[in-house]
Design a protein around this motif. Structure first.
Motif, PDB file in Angstrom:
ATOM      1  N   UNK A 152       0.807  -1.206   0.000  1.00  0.00           N
ATOM      2  CA  UNK A 152       0.000   0.000   0.000  1.00  0.00           C
ATOM      3  C   UNK A 152       0.842   1.258   0.000  1.00  0.00           C
ATOM      4  N   UNK A 153       0.276   2.335   0.534  1.00  0.00           N
ATOM      5  CA  UNK A 153       0.954   3.633   0.537  1.00  0.00           C
ATOM      6  C   UNK A 153       1.999   3.707   1.645  1.00  0.00           C
ATOM      7  N   UNK A 154       3.035   4.500   1.396  1.00  0.00           N
ATOM      8  CA  UNK A 154       4.014   4.806   2.434  1.00  0.00           C
ATOM      9  C   UNK A 154       3.586   6.104   3.110  1.00  0.00           C
ATOM     10  N   UNK A 155       3.601   6.104   4.444  1.00  0.00           N
ATOM     11  CA  UNK A 155       3.113   7.257   5.191  1.00  0.00           C
ATOM     12  C   UNK A 155       4.104   7.631   6.282  1.00  0.00           C
ATOM     13  N   UNK A 156       4.335   8.919   6.438  1.00  0.00           N
ATOM     14  CA  UNK A 156       5.150   9.435   7.539  1.00  0.00           C
ATOM     15  C   UNK A 156       4.189   9.993   8.578  1.00  0.00           C
ATOM     16  N   UNK A 157       4.156   9.365   9.755  1.00  0.00           N
ATOM     17  CA  UNK A 157       3.150   9.706  10.763  1.00  0.00           C
ATOM     18  C   UNK A 157       3.798   9.748  12.148  1.00  0.00           C
ATOM     19  N   UNK A 158       3.042  10.246  13.099  1.00  0.00           N
ATOM     20  CA  UNK A 158       3.419  10.114  14.506  1.00  0.00           C
ATOM     21  C   UNK A 158       2.703   8.884  15.055  1.00  0.00           C
ATOM     22  N   UNK A 159       3.462   7.971  15.593  1.00  0.00           N
ATOM     23  CA  UNK A 159       2.944   6.663  15.976  1.00  0.00           C
ATOM     24  C   UNK A 159       1.988   6.743  17.170  1.00  0.00           C
ATOM     25  N   UNK A 160       1.075   5.792  17.214  1.00  0.00           N
ATOM     26  CA  UNK A 160       0.210   5.642  18.382  1.00  0.00           C
ATOM     27  C   UNK A 160       0.904   4.825  19.469  1.00  0.00           C
ATOM     28  N   UNK A 161       1.902   4.032  19.056  1.00  0.00           N
ATOM     29  CA  UNK A 161       2.583   3.128  19.975  1.00  0.00           C
ATOM     30  C   UNK A 161       2.124   1.692  19.837  1.00  0.00           C
ATOM     31  N   UNK A 162       1.079   1.485  19.024  1.00  0.00           N
ATOM     32  CA  UNK A 162       0.565   0.122  18.841  1.00  0.00           C
ATOM     33  C   UNK A 162       1.049  -0.517  17.537  1.00  0.00           C
ATOM     34  N   UNK A 163       1.663   0.251  16.658  1.00  0.00           N
ATOM     35  CA  UNK A 163       2.078  -0.266  15.359  1.00  0.00           C
ATOM     36  C   UNK A 163       3.201  -1.299  15.514  1.00  0.00           C
ATOM     37  N   UNK A 164       3.156  -2.405  14.756  1.00  0.00           N
ATOM     38  CA  UNK A 164       4.234  -3.389  14.820  1.00  0.00           C
ATOM     39  C   UNK A 164       5.450  -2.934  14.018  1.00  0.00           C
ATOM     40  N   UNK A 165       6.617  -3.276  14.512  1.00  0.00           N
ATOM     41  CA  UNK A 165       7.863  -3.016  13.789  1.00  0.00           C
ATOM     42  C   UNK A 165       8.679  -4.304  13.798  1.00  0.00           C
ATOM     43  N   UNK A 166       8.537  -5.149  12.759  1.00  0.00           N
ATOM     44  CA  UNK A 166       9.315  -6.392  12.710  1.00  0.00           C
ATOM     45  C   UNK A 166      10.791  -6.088  12.508  1.00  0.00           C
ATOM     46  N   UNK A 168      15.073  -7.588  13.959  1.00  0.00           N
ATOM     47  CA  UNK A 168      15.850  -8.725  14.458  1.00  0.00           C
ATOM     48  C   UNK A 168      16.708  -8.267  15.625  1.00  0.00           C
ATOM     49  N   UNK A 169      16.877  -9.140  16.602  1.00  0.00           N
ATOM     50  CA  UNK A 169      17.714  -8.847  17.767  1.00  0.00           C
ATOM     51  C   UNK A 169      18.352 -10.150  18.226  1.00  0.00           C
ATOM     52  N   UNK A 170      19.666 -10.140  18.356  1.00  0.00           N
ATOM     53  CA  UNK A 170      20.372 -11.339  18.786  1.00  0.00           C
ATOM     54  C   UNK A 170      20.188 -12.510  17.859  1.00  0.00           C
ATOM     55  N   UNK A 171      19.984 -12.219  16.565  1.00  0.00           N
ATOM     56  CA  UNK A 171      19.808 -13.287  15.596  1.00  0.00           C
ATOM     57  C   UNK A 171      18.402 -13.849  15.538  1.00  0.00           C
ATOM     58  N   UNK A 172      17.488 -13.293  16.305  1.00  0.00           N
ATOM     59  CA  UNK A 172      16.108 -13.772  16.328  1.00  0.00           C
ATOM     60  C   UNK A 172      15.166 -12.701  15.778  1.00  0.00           C
ATOM     61  N   UNK A 173      14.085 -13.147  15.130  1.00  0.00           N
ATOM     62  CA  UNK A 173      13.058 -12.219  14.669  1.00  0.00           C
ATOM     63  C   UNK A 173      12.228 -11.756  15.860  1.00  0.00           C
ATOM     64  N   UNK A 174      12.033 -10.461  15.987  1.00  0.00           N
ATOM     65  CA  UNK A 174      11.239  -9.901  17.074  1.00  0.00           C
ATOM     66  C   UNK A 174      10.337  -8.814  16.500  1.00  0.00           C
ATOM     67  N   UNK A 175       9.291  -8.483  17.232  1.00  0.00           N
ATOM     68  CA  UNK A 175       8.393  -7.393  16.857  1.00  0.00           C
ATOM     69  C   UNK A 175       8.446  -6.347  17.963  1.00  0.00           C
ATOM     70  N   UNK A 176       8.892  -5.148  17.603  1.00  0.00           N
ATOM     71  CA  UNK A 176       8.919  -4.034  18.534  1.00  0.00           C
ATOM     72  C   UNK A 176       7.743  -3.103  18.237  1.00  0.00           C
ATOM     73  N   UNK A 177       7.582  -2.102  19.081  1.00  0.00           N
ATOM     74  CA  UNK A 177       6.569  -1.086  18.865  1.00  0.00           C
ATOM     75  C   UNK A 177       7.190   0.278  19.128  1.00  0.00           C
ATOM     76  N   UNK A 178       6.933   1.248  18.269  1.00  0.00           N
ATOM     77  CA  UNK A 178       7.483   2.582  18.507  1.00  0.00           C
ATOM     78  C   UNK A 178       6.833   3.226  19.719  1.00  0.00           C
ATOM     79  N   UNK A 179       7.490   4.236  20.264  1.00  0.00           N
ATOM     80  CA  UNK A 179       6.898   4.997  21.353  1.00  0.00           C
ATOM     81  C   UNK A 179       5.766   5.870  20.812  1.00  0.00           C
TER      82      UNK A 179
END
Length: 230
Positions: free
Chosen positions: A128-142, A144-155
């Motif tokens: 879809x579209x690319x958007x520059x926004x201020x996050x709600x904090x609930x958005x997923x951010x896939x 990697x950390x320590x060689x493992x796939x992780x999902x973070x969330x922005x502040x």
């Protein structure tokens, strides 16, 4: 797929002087870093040293503007550096700039030479579209950390690039996600060059033109289209 980029009103209010140019490139040929892409990085490092003339990267007016923008949404700019400043600091060390792959080397070289944040996304992986926004904090951010796939969330309130699936880059241009990054298999890409006042539209355009020239040399036959804010 038609490339669509939008900037939210919240981001425009935060940084009224923000602008960008997007280079859409199709028919690319990527591969491991080679002599040609390494030469681009070496040249960029020399140009950066001449430009700074002994100053630290954060003393450049454009980099200083990015520090102010980061502070405005709650990031600590001396710890969380925009991508241009982070690359410039590496370029000035004895180790120099990292070699990633031909396309990443090309846009990193432009970023360092012009002290402009530049990112590259695999256009075939954007949803879809690319958007520059201020996050709600609930958005997923896939990521990697320590060689493992992780999902973070922005502040909450953090400025992020996202598409219809997830965040693609956190803290404006600080850290890219793994899903849309350019790999050696990428053939279509979107390169995003970002600017804040006092950077002029002429300077941003010159950086974009240099990137297009590099892409044409690395991938003869590539088709490029320039997209500016509406």
């Amino acid at each position: 797929m038609t490339l669509t980029l939008t900037i939210s009103d919240e981001v425009r209010d935060l940084a009224p002087g923000f602008t960008y140019l997007a280079v859409e490139a199709r028919g690319l040929v990527n591969g491991p870093s080679d002599e040609a892409s390494s030469a681009l990085l070496d040249d960029a490092g020399r140009r950066l040293a001449e430009r700074l003339d002994g100053r630290a990267p954060h003393e450049d007016p454009h980099v200083a503007a990015w520090r102010e923008a980061y502070a405005a949404f709650g990031a600590k700019p001396s710890r969380t550096r925009n991508s241009a400043e982070a690359l410039a600091r590496r370029a000035l060390t004895d180790a120099g700039l990292p070699r990633v792959n031909r396309l990443v080397d090309a846009y990193n070289a432009v970023s360092v030479a012009h002290l402009i944040p530049v990112g590259g996304e695999d256009a075939d992986r954007i949803r879809g579209a690319m958007r520059l926004v201020r996050a709600t904090g609930r958005e997923p951010f896939p990521t990697a950390a320590g060689g493992e796939d992780v999902v973070e969330h922005p502040a909450a309130g953090e400025v992020v690039w996202c598409d219809d699936e997830a965040v693609t880059c956190r803290r404006w241009n600080w850290r890219q996600g793994v899903r849309t990054r350019l790999t050696e298999d990428s053939v279509n890409a979107v390169f995003l060059l970002e600017g804040l006042a006092p950077l002029t539209s002429t300077e941003l355009g010159a950086a974009a033109a240099e990137l297009v020239e590099s892409l044409e040399k690395l991938s003869p036959g590539v088709r490029t289209t320039l997209h500016a804010p509406a």
